[in-house]
Design a protein around this motif. Structure first.
Motif, PDB file in Angstrom:
ATOM      1  N   HIS A  15       0.869  -1.173   0.000  1.00  0.00           N
ATOM      2  CA  HIS A  15       0.000   0.000   0.000  1.00  0.00           C
ATOM      3  C   HIS A  15       0.903   1.218   0.000  1.00  0.00           C
ATOM      4  O   HIS A  15       1.793   1.335   0.830  1.00  0.00           O
ATOM      5  CB  HIS A  15      -0.890   0.017   1.257  1.00  0.00           C
ATOM      6  CG  HIS A  15      -1.794  -1.161   1.331  1.00  0.00           C
ATOM      7  ND1 HIS A  15      -3.057  -1.149   0.834  1.00  0.00           N
ATOM      8  CD2 HIS A  15      -1.596  -2.403   1.820  1.00  0.00           C
ATOM      9  CE1 HIS A  15      -3.616  -2.319   1.021  1.00  0.00           C
ATOM     10  NE2 HIS A  15      -2.743  -3.104   1.625  1.00  0.00           N
ATOM     11  N   GLU A  46     -10.062   1.675   5.613  1.00  0.00           N
ATOM     12  CA  GLU A  46      -8.712   1.463   6.124  1.00  0.00           C
ATOM     13  C   GLU A  46      -8.569   2.072   7.512  1.00  0.00           C
ATOM     14  O   GLU A  46      -9.045   3.176   7.756  1.00  0.00           O
ATOM     15  CB  GLU A  46      -7.691   2.108   5.189  1.00  0.00           C
ATOM     16  CG  GLU A  46      -7.697   1.500   3.803  1.00  0.00           C
ATOM     17  CD  GLU A  46      -6.650   2.092   2.885  1.00  0.00           C
ATOM     18  OE1 GLU A  46      -5.923   3.019   3.303  1.00  0.00           O
ATOM     19  OE2 GLU A  46      -6.546   1.632   1.743  1.00  0.00           O
ATOM     20  N   ASP A  48      -5.744   3.362   9.800  1.00  0.00           N
ATOM     21  CA  ASP A  48      -4.335   3.729   9.828  1.00  0.00           C
ATOM     22  C   ASP A  48      -4.151   4.966  10.698  1.00  0.00           C
ATOM     23  O   ASP A  48      -5.067   5.365  11.406  1.00  0.00           O
ATOM     24  CB  ASP A  48      -3.789   3.931   8.404  1.00  0.00           C
ATOM     25  CG  ASP A  48      -4.519   5.026   7.625  1.00  0.00           C
ATOM     26  OD1 ASP A  48      -5.139   5.912   8.249  1.00  0.00           O
ATOM     27  OD2 ASP A  48      -4.460   4.994   6.386  1.00  0.00           O
ATOM     28  N   SER A  80     -10.122  -3.125   4.693  1.00  0.00           N
ATOM     29  CA  SER A  80      -9.180  -3.587   3.667  1.00  0.00           C
ATOM     30  C   SER A  80      -7.729  -3.439   4.101  1.00  0.00           C
ATOM     31  O   SER A  80      -6.845  -4.077   3.537  1.00  0.00           O
ATOM     32  CB  SER A  80      -9.403  -2.809   2.371  1.00  0.00           C
ATOM     33  OG  SER A  80      -9.249  -1.415   2.605  1.00  0.00           O
ATOM     34  N   PHE A  81      -7.470  -2.606   5.119  1.00  0.00           N
ATOM     35  CA  PHE A  81      -6.097  -2.387   5.563  1.00  0.00           C
ATOM     36  C   PHE A  81      -6.107  -1.914   7.012  1.00  0.00           C
ATOM     37  O   PHE A  81      -6.980  -1.153   7.423  1.00  0.00           O
ATOM     38  CB  PHE A  81      -5.411  -1.325   4.689  1.00  0.00           C
ATOM     39  CG  PHE A  81      -4.029  -0.989   5.158  1.00  0.00           C
ATOM     40  CD1 PHE A  81      -2.970  -1.836   4.878  1.00  0.00           C
ATOM     41  CD2 PHE A  81      -3.786   0.143   5.898  1.00  0.00           C
ATOM     42  CE1 PHE A  81      -1.694  -1.556   5.333  1.00  0.00           C
ATOM     43  CE2 PHE A  81      -2.520   0.433   6.353  1.00  0.00           C
ATOM     44  CZ  PHE A  81      -1.465  -0.422   6.071  1.00  0.00           C
TER      45      PHE A  81
END
Length: 143
Positions: A15, A46, A48, A80-81
């Motif tokens: 990514h 996501e 993060d 997804s992340f």
């Protein structure tokens, strides 16, 4: 304005993101609900460094309910992340839940989230919910 370029190599997926700190992408949605055991948080997108606060706030609210719920369920099917910031959010929520006698359980973690939990050896800290998979959250078409 400072630019940040970050590359992650995790679970075979790379990514790459270049974003300004002041104008970070906000591609995480958290929908809250309830089931028989307590609050349920449905996450999509996501998790993060930029989006973790969008998860932290509803997690704190769910854990602040009194009387304390038996379980707070975090459904990660549409995540997804997740990076280490997201993992730290889960670990902090788990610690808070434990202080209140609440279990923080995960449902449907995808391959990338599962890989993150495995390589950090934190998977055993989070029980998995036996709930069947739900239909995916509809996505808006990209124009």
């Amino acid at each position: 304005m400072r630019r940040v370029a970050v590359r992650w190599l995790l679970g075979g997926h790379q990514h790459e993101r270049g974003a300004s700190i002041d104008n970070a992408p906000q591609n995480l949605t958290v929908t809250t609900g309830d089931n028989w055991a307590g609050p349920v948080l449905l996450c999509a997108g996501e998790i993060d460094i930029h989006t973790a606060p969008r998860l932290d706030r509803p997690l704190r609210r769910a854990l602040a309910v009194r009387p304390a719920p038996a379980v707070v369920l975090l459904d990660l099917q549409d995540v997804s992340f997740m990076d280490s910031t997201g993992l730290n959010s889960l670990l902090a929520a788990r610690a808070e839940a434990g202080r209140n006698g609440t279990l923080l359980a995960l449902a449907h973690p995808g391959p990338q989230v599962t890989r993150l939990l495995e390589i950090t050896e934190t998977a055993p800290l989070f029980p998995l919910s036996p709930l069947p998979p739900r239909p995916p959250v509809p996505r808006r078409p990209v124009t």
